[in-house]
Design a protein around this motif. Structure first.
Motif, PDB file in Angstrom:
ATOM      1  N   LYS A   1       0.816  -1.220   0.000  1.00 51.71           N
ATOM      2  CA  LYS A   1       0.000   0.000   0.000  1.00 51.71           C
ATOM      3  C   LYS A   1       0.848   1.268   0.000  1.00 51.71           C
ATOM      4  O   LYS A   1       0.353   2.358  -0.289  1.00 51.71           O
ATOM      5  CB  LYS A   1      -0.902   0.040   1.259  1.00 51.71           C
ATOM      6  N   ILE A   2       2.101   1.121   0.421  1.00 56.30           N
ATOM      7  CA  ILE A   2       2.945   2.311   0.602  1.00 56.30           C
ATOM      8  C   ILE A   2       4.265   2.148  -0.139  1.00 56.30           C
ATOM      9  O   ILE A   2       4.904   1.096  -0.049  1.00 56.30           O
ATOM     10  CB  ILE A   2       3.246   2.540   2.109  1.00 56.30           C
TER      11      ILE A   2
ATOM     12  N   LEU B   1       4.365  -2.088   3.133  1.00 59.90           N
ATOM     13  CA  LEU B   1       5.159  -1.177   2.305  1.00 59.90           C
ATOM     14  C   LEU B   1       6.301  -1.871   1.579  1.00 59.90           C
ATOM     15  O   LEU B   1       6.738  -2.948   1.958  1.00 59.90           O
ATOM     16  CB  LEU B   1       5.686  -0.016   3.152  1.00 59.90           C
ATOM     17  N   PHE B   2       6.754  -1.194   0.526  1.00 57.18           N
ATOM     18  CA  PHE B   2       8.035  -1.555  -0.076  1.00 57.18           C
ATOM     19  C   PHE B   2       8.879  -0.292  -0.080  1.00 57.18           C
ATOM     20  O   PHE B   2       8.372   0.821   0.081  1.00 57.18           O
ATOM     21  CB  PHE B   2       7.865  -2.135  -1.495  1.00 57.18           C
ATOM     22  N   GLU B   3      10.173  -0.504  -0.253  1.00 56.87           N
ATOM     23  CA  GLU B   3      11.094   0.623  -0.080  1.00 56.87           C
ATOM     24  C   GLU B   3      11.801   0.943  -1.395  1.00 56.87           C
ATOM     25  O   GLU B   3      12.335   0.053  -2.039  1.00 56.87           O
ATOM     26  CB  GLU B   3      12.115   0.213   0.977  1.00 56.87           C
ATOM     27  N   THR B   4      11.786   2.211  -1.774  1.00 49.91           N
ATOM     28  CA  THR B   4      12.560   2.646  -2.941  1.00 49.91           C
ATOM     29  C   THR B   4      13.712   3.505  -2.429  1.00 49.91           C
ATOM     30  O   THR B   4      13.497   4.606  -1.915  1.00 49.91           O
ATOM     31  CB  THR B   4      11.675   3.462  -3.913  1.00 49.91           C
ATOM     32  N   THR B   5      14.917   2.962  -2.521  1.00 46.00           N
ATOM     33  CA  THR B   5      16.082   3.683  -2.013  1.00 46.00           C
ATOM     34  C   THR B   5      16.632   4.596  -3.103  1.00 46.00           C
ATOM     35  O   THR B   5      16.908   4.153  -4.220  1.00 46.00           O
ATOM     36  CB  THR B   5      17.163   2.687  -1.550  1.00 46.00           C
ATOM     37  N   LEU B   6      16.761   5.867  -2.766  1.00 40.08           N
ATOM     38  CA  LEU B   6      17.340   6.843  -3.710  1.00 40.08           C
ATOM     39  C   LEU B   6      18.776   7.061  -3.268  1.00 40.08           C
ATOM     40  O   LEU B   6      19.028   7.636  -2.199  1.00 40.08           O
ATOM     41  CB  LEU B   6      16.571   8.163  -3.637  1.00 40.08           C
ATOM     42  N   TRP B   7      19.705   6.578  -4.057  1.00 38.49           N
ATOM     43  CA  TRP B   7      21.113   6.658  -3.654  1.00 38.49           C
ATOM     44  C   TRP B   7      21.908   7.451  -4.691  1.00 38.49           C
ATOM     45  O   TRP B   7      21.776   7.230  -5.893  1.00 38.49           O
ATOM     46  CB  TRP B   7      21.706   5.250  -3.493  1.00 38.49           C
TER      47      TRP B   7
ATOM     48  N   GLY C   1      23.669  -1.861   4.747  1.00 40.81           N
ATOM     49  CA  GLY C   1      23.228  -2.651   5.904  1.00 40.81           C
ATOM     50  C   GLY C   1      21.722  -2.565   6.075  1.00 40.81           C
ATOM     51  O   GLY C   1      21.053  -3.555   6.395  1.00 40.81           O
ATOM     52  N   THR C   2      21.183  -1.381   5.825  1.00 36.06           N
ATOM     53  CA  THR C   2      19.740  -1.173   6.017  1.00 36.06           C
ATOM     54  C   THR C   2      18.918  -1.931   4.977  1.00 36.06           C
ATOM     55  O   THR C   2      17.995  -2.677   5.329  1.00 36.06           O
ATOM     56  CB  THR C   2      19.411   0.341   5.923  1.00 36.06           C
ATOM     57  N   VAL C   3      19.278  -1.766   3.702  1.00 34.63           N
ATOM     58  CA  VAL C   3      18.438  -2.436   2.686  1.00 34.63           C
ATOM     59  C   VAL C   3      18.537  -3.959   2.837  1.00 34.63           C
ATOM     60  O   VAL C   3      17.544  -4.673   2.652  1.00 34.63           O
ATOM     61  CB  VAL C   3      18.769  -1.995   1.230  1.00 34.63           C
ATOM     62  N   GLU C   4      19.717  -4.439   3.228  1.00 34.34           N
ATOM     63  CA  GLU C   4      19.842  -5.897   3.404  1.00 34.34           C
ATOM     64  C   GLU C   4      19.021  -6.380   4.600  1.00 34.34           C
ATOM     65  O   GLU C   4      18.377  -7.423   4.549  1.00 34.34           O
ATOM     66  CB  GLU C   4      21.316  -6.287   3.553  1.00 34.34           C
ATOM     67  N   ALA C   5      19.025  -5.590   5.681  1.00 32.26           N
ATOM     68  CA  ALA C   5      18.222  -5.968   6.859  1.00 32.26           C
ATOM     69  C   ALA C   5      16.735  -5.960   6.508  1.00 32.26           C
ATOM     70  O   ALA C   5      15.980  -6.852   6.899  1.00 32.26           O
ATOM     71  CB  ALA C   5      18.511  -5.014   8.013  1.00 32.26           C
ATOM     72  N   HIS C   6      16.323  -4.959   5.725  1.00 34.20           N
ATOM     73  CA  HIS C   6      14.907  -4.872   5.362  1.00 34.20           C
ATOM     74  C   HIS C   6      14.520  -6.038   4.453  1.00 34.20           C
ATOM     75  O   HIS C   6      13.460  -6.647   4.622  1.00 34.20           O
ATOM     76  CB  HIS C   6      14.602  -3.527   4.683  1.00 34.20           C
ATOM     77  N   TYR C   7      15.397  -6.352   3.517  1.00 33.49           N
ATOM     78  CA  TYR C   7      15.139  -7.474   2.607  1.00 33.49           C
ATOM     79  C   TYR C   7      15.026  -8.778   3.408  1.00 33.49           C
ATOM     80  O   TYR C   7      14.057  -9.534   3.255  1.00 33.49           O
ATOM     81  CB  TYR C   7      16.284  -7.538   1.592  1.00 33.49           C
ATOM     82  N   ALA C   8      15.989  -8.999   4.298  1.00 33.18           N
ATOM     83  CA  ALA C   8      15.958 -10.226   5.112  1.00 33.18           C
ATOM     84  C   ALA C   8      14.707 -10.250   5.984  1.00 33.18           C
ATOM     85  O   ALA C   8      14.174 -11.313   6.284  1.00 33.18           O
ATOM     86  CB  ALA C   8      17.217 -10.296   5.977  1.00 33.18           C
ATOM     87  N   GLY C   9      14.234  -9.071   6.356  1.00 28.52           N
ATOM     88  CA  GLY C   9      13.046  -8.988   7.205  1.00 28.52           C
ATOM     89  C   GLY C   9      11.745  -9.042   6.412  1.00 28.52           C
ATOM     90  O   GLY C   9      10.665  -8.882   6.974  1.00 28.52           O
ATOM     91  N   GLY C  10      11.818  -9.223   5.112  1.00 27.35           N
ATOM     92  CA  GLY C  10      10.594  -9.400   4.319  1.00 27.35           C
ATOM     93  C   GLY C  10      10.083  -8.131   3.645  1.00 27.35           C
ATOM     94  O   GLY C  10       8.919  -8.068   3.241  1.00 27.35           O
ATOM     95  N   ILE C  11      10.927  -7.121   3.540  1.00 24.38           N
ATOM     96  CA  ILE C  11      10.505  -5.878   2.869  1.00 24.38           C
ATOM     97  C   ILE C  11      11.109  -5.844   1.471  1.00 24.38           C
ATOM     98  O   ILE C  11      12.329  -5.725   1.320  1.00 24.38           O
ATOM     99  CB  ILE C  11      11.021  -4.628   3.632  1.00 24.38           C
ATOM    100  N   PRO C  12      10.289  -5.929   0.441  1.00 23.17           N
ATOM    101  CA  PRO C  12      10.861  -5.829  -0.911  1.00 23.17           C
ATOM    102  C   PRO C  12      11.376  -4.415  -1.185  1.00 23.17           C
ATOM    103  O   PRO C  12      10.822  -3.443  -0.666  1.00 23.17           O
ATOM    104  CB  PRO C  12       9.689  -6.161  -1.843  1.00 23.17           C
ATOM    105  N   GLY C  13      12.419  -4.354  -1.984  1.00 26.13           N
ATOM    106  CA  GLY C  13      13.001  -3.028  -2.247  1.00 26.13           C
ATOM    107  C   GLY C  13      13.417  -2.848  -3.694  1.00 26.13           C
ATOM    108  O   GLY C  13      13.635  -3.808  -4.438  1.00 26.13           O
ATOM    109  N   ILE C  14      13.485  -1.579  -4.075  1.00 25.55           N
ATOM    110  CA  ILE C  14      14.028  -1.186  -5.377  1.00 25.55           C
ATOM    111  C   ILE C  14      15.107  -0.153  -5.050  1.00 25.55           C
ATOM    112  O   ILE C  14      14.884   0.695  -4.171  1.00 25.55           O
ATOM    113  CB  ILE C  14      12.950  -0.489  -6.246  1.00 25.55           C
ATOM    114  N   SER C  15      16.254  -0.240  -5.720  1.00 29.28           N
ATOM    115  CA  SER C  15      17.244   0.834  -5.524  1.00 29.28           C
ATOM    116  C   SER C  15      17.380   1.619  -6.807  1.00 29.28           C
ATOM    117  O   SER C  15      17.556   1.032  -7.876  1.00 29.28           O
ATOM    118  CB  SER C  15      18.620   0.258  -5.167  1.00 29.28           C
TER     119      SER C  15
END
Ligand code: PA5
Length: 427
Positions: free
Chosen positions: A259-260, A317-323, A361-375
């Motif tokens: 949803k987010i 939620l899923f996370e879009t990392t802007l790097w 470290g953060t995106v890997e922790a989130h991924y391992a914790g079940g949060i899909p991500g896009i970078s």
């Protein structure tokens, strides 16, 4: 300038087959946008602005900015939503590069806060001021009210004839109240094209004049946008990173029922950009009881607050990392003789490298914790790069709206609060 996309961090949930299955829908969205026959097509002029903008207008903006830079200490930008967020994004991002010189650029008219108006009035009291009132409709309450105060200030400070030389107006070519006011008083004006809506107007005078006053090379902004326009014109999800991003966030919503979309950034200067993104996606997609809710976190600051929720809270939620790949600034960690903080192991390391390790470290922790991500890896921050970023996200948003089968270019919901508020104010 490259904007790379990495979706390794959603591979457990979405695969190439999911993306391929979306190709027919993506093609329909692409064609509707490019043939200007989809929902809200009368507001798709932004699509070709990097190429088709009026070149004379760009020169006029630059000339006007040069004059303003000579004449004032404070440049006040009065506008709300799409009428200020794009310029603020570019100015905040480039400020750290030391590109920005005098005058000070201040934004007002984006709230109904008496405190803010009072603070600005106090600050400009003894300063040379020029104001740019920006409102496409020319009748939005927040900027109109702020301008009422600033107009009063200008009249008192300079007298009517001279005050008019301290105002520049950016508005619709005929609609609204600002245009007749400008004509009557010989105030220089810039037009917002009919076929470009507020939140897609950053590459018009709306965004470009304040940027130019701040010392940003607006030709570079347009050139970057043009590179984006050409690169993201091809209807091929495997080649076109913008379409790939649009496809992934659509799948996050439809297939994974997220949803987010949480935009995570690691440089505070990206804060206004996150606000611009939230307006762009939220106002464009939140319709017919659909759409991702765009939210943002500034890390590592927010890892000490919302980070807990992201890691262990509801899976909505899923996370879009802007790097940003090339650090905007750098500092090496100094050594201290007594190593009281036991941080000498970091001596000589770049702070930007430490920031990068925190992100990883953060995106890997989130991924391992079940949060899909896009970078999304942005190669570097420059005027050119910012122009390309604007175009990338505008296009992803237009395509995203068509994938959802809604009109991404109107904002009927915004009108509801406005009419309620006006009824209350007039009662
Ligand atoms: O995207 C939009 O159209 C809106 O967010 C507008 O930018 C915002 O409401 C300001 O409108 P105006 O420029 O007409 O004052």
């Amino acid at each position: 300038m490259k904007i790379k996309i990495n979706h390794e961090l959603c591979k457990d949930w979405l695969n190439e087959k999911d993306i391929k299955n979306l190709i027919p829908k993506m093609t329909a969205a692409h064609e509707a946008l490019h043939q200007h026959n989809g929902l809200g097509s009368e507001y798709t002029g932004w699509l070709s602005l990097p190429e088709n903008h009026d070149k004379m207008e760009l020169m006029r903006i630059n000339d006007c900015a040069t004059e303003i830079r000579k004449k004032c200490e404070v440049f006040l930008v009065i506008g709300i939503g799409g009428s200020y967020l794009g310029a603020k994004t570019a100015i905040d991002l480039l400020e750290s590069d030391g590109i920005i010189g005098a005058p000070i650029v201040l934004f007002i008219g984006n709230t109904l806060s008496a405190t803010k108006i009072k603070q600005v009035l106090a600050f400009i009291q003894n300063k040379e001021v020029i104001v740019n009132v920006i409102s496409k409709s020319g009748k939005t309450l927040e900027p109109a009210l702020a301008f009422r105060f600033i107009y009063g200030f200008l009249l008192e400070k300079y007298g009517k004839k001279e005050a008019m030389k301290h105002i520049v107006i950016t508005t619709d070519k005929e609609k609204g109240l600002l245009k007749p006011f400008a004509l009557e008083n010989n105030i220089p004006t810039f037009e917002v094209p009919d076929d470009v809506g507020g939140r897609f107007s950053v590459l018009t005078a709306v965004g470009l004049l304040p940027m130019a006053v701040a010392g940003i090379n607006i030709q570079d902004i347009m050139d970057g946008a043009l590179e984006g326009m050409n690169e993201y014109a091809v209807n091929d999800i495997s080649e076109n990173n913008c379409y790939r991003y649009a496809a992934l966030r659509y799948l996050m919503y439809k297939k994974l029922q997220k949803k987010i979309e949480l935009f995570a950034y690691y440089e505070p200067n990206l804060g206004s950009f996150a606000e611009w993104l939230k307006q762009l996606f939220g106002e464009s997609e939140g319709k017919q009881l659909q759409g991702l809710f765009p939210a943002s976190v500034c890390n590592t600051t927010d890892l000490h607050s919302l980070g807990q929720y992201v890691q262990n809270g509801e899976r909505i939620l899923f996370e879009t990392t802007l790097w940003i790949d090339k650090p905007m600034n750098n500092l090496k960690v100094p050594t201290i003789p007594d190593d009281y903080d036991k941080l000498n192991y970091l001596t000589g390391k770049d702070v930007s490298w430490i920031n990068r390790m925190a992100m990883q470290g953060t995106v890997e922790a989130h991924y391992a914790g079940g949060i899909p991500g896009i970078s999304l890896n942005i190669e570097e921050i420059s005027a050119f790069g910012i122009g390309k970023m604007f175009y990338f996200f505008e296009k992803a948003c237009g395509i995203g709206g068509y994938l959802l089968e809604i009109n991404p270019f109107d904002q009927p919901g915004v009108e509801d609060y406005k009419s309620n508020m006006l009824n209350l104010l007039k009662r």
